[in-house]
Design a protein around this motif. Structure first.
Motif: not given
Ligand code: GSH
Length: 205
Positions: A116, A37-38, A104, A100, A64, A50
């Motif tokens: 994280r 993802q990076f 989440h 979300v 989103e 993301k």
């Protein structure tokens, strides 16, 4: 359209909606476990790093989960995945945001990635436990919202796809027992052909 996803990540909710819609789309795997993802093509497309990320037919990107879900539901109105009327729409946004932003991002995110949330490795078990507590409370609240209905808002909506994702994480990686009505909802969702196709498409069947 192109869905950037990782098998079993929250992108599975969007995968289910795309399968419900039934128009052809391409899945592009972003291996979160390898940090893809990076890197490379994906970070150039989506600087938020993301999934889910949806590239639409006009080439624009939408990110989103609630926004993607809303757009898919609204642009495919015959499926009824967004209930009609201000009250029902507000209820849909209310439960999507709760799943979300709270369940989440505050709960499961701590369980799956405690590192994280702290620079100190010794703190990680306590952070994961906090995540379990938040997720467990979230399941209780969602169980209350579902009640005896077959689907969160009564009839099937985009919210059920995100609830499926939370149930999938609970019974799978997180090993948290589902309240009875959520366990029944999980089975109801698995019986939907679109859910089976999404799981198979992600290699999870
Ligand atoms: N608020 C975002 C959350 C997306 C999200 O956190 N996705 C996770 C997978 S479930 C992700 O891509 N994580 C990669 C990372 O955090 O590095 C949404 O609603 O789409």
């Amino acid at each position: 359209m192109k869905l950037f996803y990782f098998p079993g990540a929250c992108s599975v909710a969007i995968d289910i909606m795309l399968e419900e819609i039934g128009k052809p789309f391409e899945r592009v795997k972003v291996d979160l476990a390898k940090g893809e993802q990076f890197k490379g093509e994906f970070i150039a497309i989506n600087p938020k790093a993301k999934v889910p990320a949806l590239v639409r037919d006009d080439g624009t990107l939408l990110t989103e989960l609630p926004a993607i879900a809303w757009w898919l539901g609204k642009t495919n109105p015959t499926l009824g995945m967004i209930p009609e009327g201000a009250e029902a729409e507000a209820r849909l946004l209310e439960v999507l945001d709760y799943m979300v932003a709270t369940v989440h991002m505050r709960g499961f995110a701590r369980i799956f990635g405690p590192a994280r949330f702290t620079p100190t490795a010794a703190d990680e078990p306590a952070i994961a436990q906090t995540g379990r507590d938040i997720a467990t409370d979230g399941l209780k609240a969602l169980s209350h919202m579902l009640g005896a209905k077959p689907y969160l808002l009564g009839t099937y909506s985009v919210a059920d796809a995100m609830l499926f994702c939370i149930e999938f994480w609970s019974v799978g990686r997180a090993q948290i027992k589902l309240p009875e009505n959520l366990a029944a909802h999980f089975e109801r969702m698995k019986a939907r052909p679109a859910v089976a196709r999404a799981l198979a498409g992600e290699g999870l069947a």
